[in-house]
Write an enzyme that holds these catalytic residues in place. Structure first.
Site, PDB file in Angstrom:
ATOM      1  N   ASP A 733       0.879  -1.162   0.000  1.00 24.01           N
ATOM      2  CA  ASP A 733       0.000   0.000   0.000  1.00 24.01           C
ATOM      3  C   ASP A 733       0.925   1.223   0.000  1.00 24.01           C
ATOM      4  O   ASP A 733       2.131   1.108   0.250  1.00 24.01           O
ATOM      5  CB  ASP A 733      -0.952  -0.005   1.195  1.00 24.01           C
ATOM      6  CG  ASP A 733      -2.132   0.936   0.975  1.00 24.01           C
ATOM      7  OD1 ASP A 733      -2.069   1.756   0.030  1.00 24.01           O
ATOM      8  OD2 ASP A 733      -3.102   0.876   1.735  1.00 24.01           O
TER       9      ASP A 733
HETATM   10  C1  BGC Z   1      -5.028   3.310   0.021  1.00 26.80           C
HETATM   11  C2  BGC Z   1      -5.077   2.302  -1.099  1.00 26.80           C
HETATM   12  C3  BGC Z   1      -4.954   3.019  -2.414  1.00 26.80           C
HETATM   13  C4  BGC Z   1      -3.664   3.804  -2.429  1.00 26.80           C
HETATM   14  C5  BGC Z   1      -3.409   4.545  -3.726  1.00 26.80           C
HETATM   15  C6  BGC Z   1      -3.810   4.201  -0.096  1.00 26.80           C
HETATM   16  O1  BGC Z   1      -3.883   5.228   0.810  1.00 26.80           O
HETATM   17  O2  BGC Z   1      -5.030   2.660   1.259  1.00 26.80           O
HETATM   18  O3  BGC Z   1      -6.277   1.580  -1.022  1.00 26.80           O
HETATM   19  O4  BGC Z   1      -5.042   2.105  -3.452  1.00 26.80           O
HETATM   20  O5  BGC Z   1      -3.696   4.729  -1.389  1.00 26.80           O
HETATM   21  O6  BGC Z   1      -4.305   5.576  -3.893  1.00 26.80           O
END
Ligand code: BGC
Length: 828
Positions: A733
């Site tokens: 993530d």
């Molecule tokens: C989120 C993810 C997301 C990523 C990119 C993160 O903060 O937890 O689910 O895909 O950001 O935007």
């Protein structure tokens, strides 16, 4: 007026600014939406709308006169917040316009004008990242106005709206989990003046519904619409007017009070949460220990007609074969029924829930009198429990304990009736595994288990959670990760590998340490210049020398509810709405059309589906996720993944794993028994991977039993790859936390991660959630320990390079780019 007592708006940290920035400015202004995709969105949101109560008021008769109450009819919530909601939809319907456009009923104009004007004069503040409004202040309304509306119309519709999201938890406050005083006052007036009141819940999460009991039959009908995306309000209009039938069934239990949820005492902790309820999540708890605490059971939902379900069950040593014939016994409306099979396993030495969902299927849409037979067969092995303590004599194994397994079939967990049974004379070991991700002894806690009182009633008992016994260091040391000798550039391109004229190993052998390092991280920023504007980040071909060898840049974009770019894109029904359809073929068709949109928008990896378990109704991202049940979660996710990937792009299920709250999500430790982890929190991922082979997967922000998922070798190598056979690319993530491998102190950060085969650090620049520091310069952590004693090995780094390159090779949409780059014709 009720205002949630929010903490004051914090300054956005650098990382949050990055997250927030992604897609706000439009670069691509093409508003075209595939009409088939829009139609599927409209169908799916109606199919996921759950009718909880209906005294016959719905559907409204043609030309019924309807009074719409609450500003949410205008300021309709179409999705939740954060990366899973931030889509530039080309349009979004609200309920007022949708009902007017449908032109089936007559919407009271006077009231509509009043609300439209009030909404215009009191535009809701859109908030900032992590501080978005959970509700919109309601228009106070005079009793006289309500009375007058009642005299002009046949029925009232009151819309209650809520949203939460990423970095935005729900709270136990009016305006979030509870109704506000203004909403109460509105319901008081409307139910007093109208004979018929319909409540529409336009909410991403389950909220408190205890008030439905208080109002009793003064509320005629209740429709849980979830957040249905750009077409969602049209779907609700379709359902209210009978153009479509409400097809949804609850994928979560709705309890009487928040405190009734077994997670409640252990949710929202800053540093950690003990998952003390263990496997007794949602209906597994309520049906076993506290059926009286349930307002609406898991699996429940009404249609506009009645059904008969006739079942036959056959069992063998290996399989349970269930066949159910669903007949529409009504005379007026069509409908489809969801047949659900539950099993109660024998008590044995491991506590077992009173019911576990074993299979489900939705019939096709049936006209009155029509029938359809659905197949609900499943392997006996899928009923096994994981013994994490050795109490059955088989530690770290999935076992079927001896005794009678009772099969229940029905249309919700509570009313499913016994339809068959089978008995195992002795314990059967289904799969012998090795301990993984067990809690550490210093973090031991008491976990819930089942006992029986003298009358045989299930009662909650507590036992010590089994703690880690195995040595992680020994397991990693025992692993052989062979390296290929580095050859330097031999002129082999990725196109040669694609054409079969060179092996991937020969290609990898050419790569320098720096090229290998570049393959393990993204292009550092969100909105990388190497991909479509507004992307979430790009990886693989991020350096000139990699591109010169034919490695394409791979573009990632959020997310579950639509493609998040600086471009218009379809806003889909939320994950909660899709799951409530229990209609995996429909979800797959929708996802397939969405995959086509990805191709048109030039993106390769969709950061979706979100598939964490609804452990607690307050989790801000529940709208993105599917269910409290892992089978529903796994099969709906498999449908999304399978559909999206048909287009030659990749899905990226997330967040692996146990990301069950937003509060302090980057630093929080989910302390959970290995049994609950495997049977509840990992099971959905396992099902989705086995069924649909996602090409990528995203780790979660949180720790699991003390180890961040993005460093978690037992999670991402032992379980994901070695046990489940995942062959794709694992990405983090967005951003990670600095840490040192406790077992190999020479290994820190990227080396720690790559050893675990968390292949790609996204977006690739460092942001430290602890210090708040943001640094776009690469840390040298991967290469500093290379070939040092106990350090990362060349074999490990090359293995990750292979995991990444295999993705680039496997994506149909990148084939031409690989060829062009390899021929030296690609863009540098
Ligand atoms: C989120 C993810 C997301 C990523 C990119 C993160 O903060 O937890 O689910 O895909 O950001 O935007």
């Amino acid at each position: 007026m009720n205002t949630p007592s929010d903490t004051p708006t914090p300054e956005l940290s650098a990382g949050e600014q990055e997250l927030a920035q992604a897609s706000t400015s439009l670069v691509d202004t093409d508003t075209w939406v595939d009409p088939e995709l829009a139609a599927l969105c409209r169908e799916a949101a109606a199919d996921g709308a759950v009718l909880l109560r209906n005294d016959g008021t719905l559907p409204f008769a043609p030309r019924a006169r309807v009074a719409l109450f609450s500003r949410v009819q205008v300021d309709y919530f179409t999705v939740g917040y954060g990366s899973g909601g931030d889509v530039n939809a080309p349009y979004s319907w609200n309920l007022l316009d949708a009902l007017r456009d449908a032109a089936v009923v007559d919407v009271d104009a006077e009231l509509a004008d009043l609300y439209t004007q009030w909404s215009k004069d009191n535009q809701p503040d859109e908030g900032t990242w992590g501080n978005w409004p959970r509700y919109f202040e309601e228009m106070p309304i005079e009793r006289e106005t309500v009375r007058a509306a009642a005299s002009r119309t046949d029925a009232a519709v009151v819309v209650i709206g809520r949203a939460a999201g990423e970095a935005r938890e729900n709270t136990l406050e009016p305006g979030s989990y509870y109704l506000t005083d203004d909403e109460r006052a509105l319901l008081d007036s409307v139910t007093a003046e109208f004979e018929r009141t319909v409540v529409v819940l336009d909410c991403g999460n389950v909220i408190d519904l205890a008030w439905l009991e208080e109002y009793g039959d003064k509320i005629s009908s209740v429709l849980y619409a979830w957040q249905g995306g750009m077409e969602g309000a049209r779907s609700v209009a379709d359902v209210l007017t009978g153009v479509q039938v409400p097809g949804g069934r609850l994928t979560d239990t709705i309890a009487r009070r928040y405190e009734d949820y077994p997670s409640a005492p252990n949710f929202g902790g800053l540093e950690h949460n003990d998952y003390a309820e263990d496997i007794y999540v949602g209906y597994r708890y309520f049906e076993t220990f506290a059926p009286e605490k349930v307002l609406f059971p898991f699996g429940f939902g009404l249609g506009y007609t009645t059904f008969d379900v006739a079942t036959t069950v056959e069992t063998s040593e290996t399989d349970v074969t269930v066949s159910a014939t669903v007949t529409n016994t009504g005379s007026e409306h069509p409908g489809a029924e969801v047949v659900q099979v539950y099993v109660q396993a024998p008590d044995g030495r491991l506590g077992k829930p009173a019911r576990v969902l074993a299979s489900f299927a939705k019939s096709r849409q049936l006209a009155p009198g029509e029938d359809d037979t659905v197949d609900l067969s499943f392997p006996v092995a899928s009923l096994a429990s994981y013994d994490d303590s050795g109490v059955t004599g088989h530690r770290s194994a999935y076992v079927l304990e001896a005794g009678t397994y009772t099969v229940y079939v029905g249309t919700d967990v509570r009313t499913a009736t016994e339809a068959g049974s089978f008995t195992l004379d002795e314990l059967r070991v289904v799969e012998q595994l090795a301990e993984a991700c067990a809690p550490e002894a210093e973090h031991a806690f008491q976990r819930m288990t089942l006992d029986r009182d003298a009358a045989g009633q299930a009662v909650v008992a507590w036992q010590d959670v089994p703690t880690r016994q195995s040595s992680r260091r020994e397991r990693i040391e025992a692993r052989q990760v062979p390296a290929v000798e580095q050859t330097g550039d031999q002129g082999i391109t990725l196109a040669d590998v694609a054409a079969g004229t060179a092996t991937l190993d020969a290609f990898v052998a050419q790569l320098t340490d720096d090229e290998l390092e570049a393959l393990t991280r993204g292009d550092r920023v969100m909105g990388s210049e190497l991909g479509a504007a507004g992307n979430a980040g790009v990886f693989a071909g991020i350096s000139e020398s990699l591109r010169a060898k034919g490695v394409p840049p791979v573009t990632t974009t959020d997310g579950p509810s639509g493609i998040r770019l600086s471009a218009y894109a379809s806003l889909l029904p939320s994950g909660a709405a899709l799951a409530a359809t229990w209609n995996t073929p429909l979800v797959r068709r929708l996802a397939a059309a969405h995959g086509q949109e990805m191709v048109r928008k030039n993106t390769h990896v969709l950061l979706s589906p979100g598939m964490n378990i609804h452990r607690d109704p307050l989790c801000g991202r529940n709208f993105e996720y599917f269910s409290e049940d892992p089978l529903v979660t796994g099969l709906v996710a498999a449908a999304v993944i399978g559909g999206v990937q048909e287009a030659g792009v990749a899905a990226c299920p997330k967040h692996f794993a146990a990301n069950n709250q937003e509060t302090n999500r980057n630093l929080n430790d989910s302390r959970v028994s290995e049994r609950a982890l495997r049977e509840i929190y990992l099971r959905g991922f396992q099902i989705a991977i086995t069924e649909s082979a996602p090409r990528t997967i995203m780790t979660s922000y949180n720790k699991i039993n003390g180890v961040w998922s993005h460093y978690n070798d037992e999670l991402c190598t032992q379980i994901l790859r070695d046990e489940w056979g995942f062959t794709g690319t694992v990405v983090t993530d967005w951003w990670m936390q600095h840490d040192t491998d406790p077992d190999f102190p020479a290994v820190t950060d990227d080396a720690y991660r790559v050893r675990a085969q968390v292949d790609v650090f996204m977006p690739g620049g460092w942001f430290d959630h602890i210090t708040g520091e943001f640094d776009q310069v690469a840390q040298a952590s991967l290469l500093t320990s290379l070939a040092q004693p106990d350090g990362i090995s060349l074999g490990e780094v090359q293995r990750t390079a292979r995991n990444v390159l295999q993705l680039a090779l496997g994506l149909g949409t990148l084939r031409d780019t690989v060829t062009a780059l390899s021929a030296g014709r690609g863009e540098a």
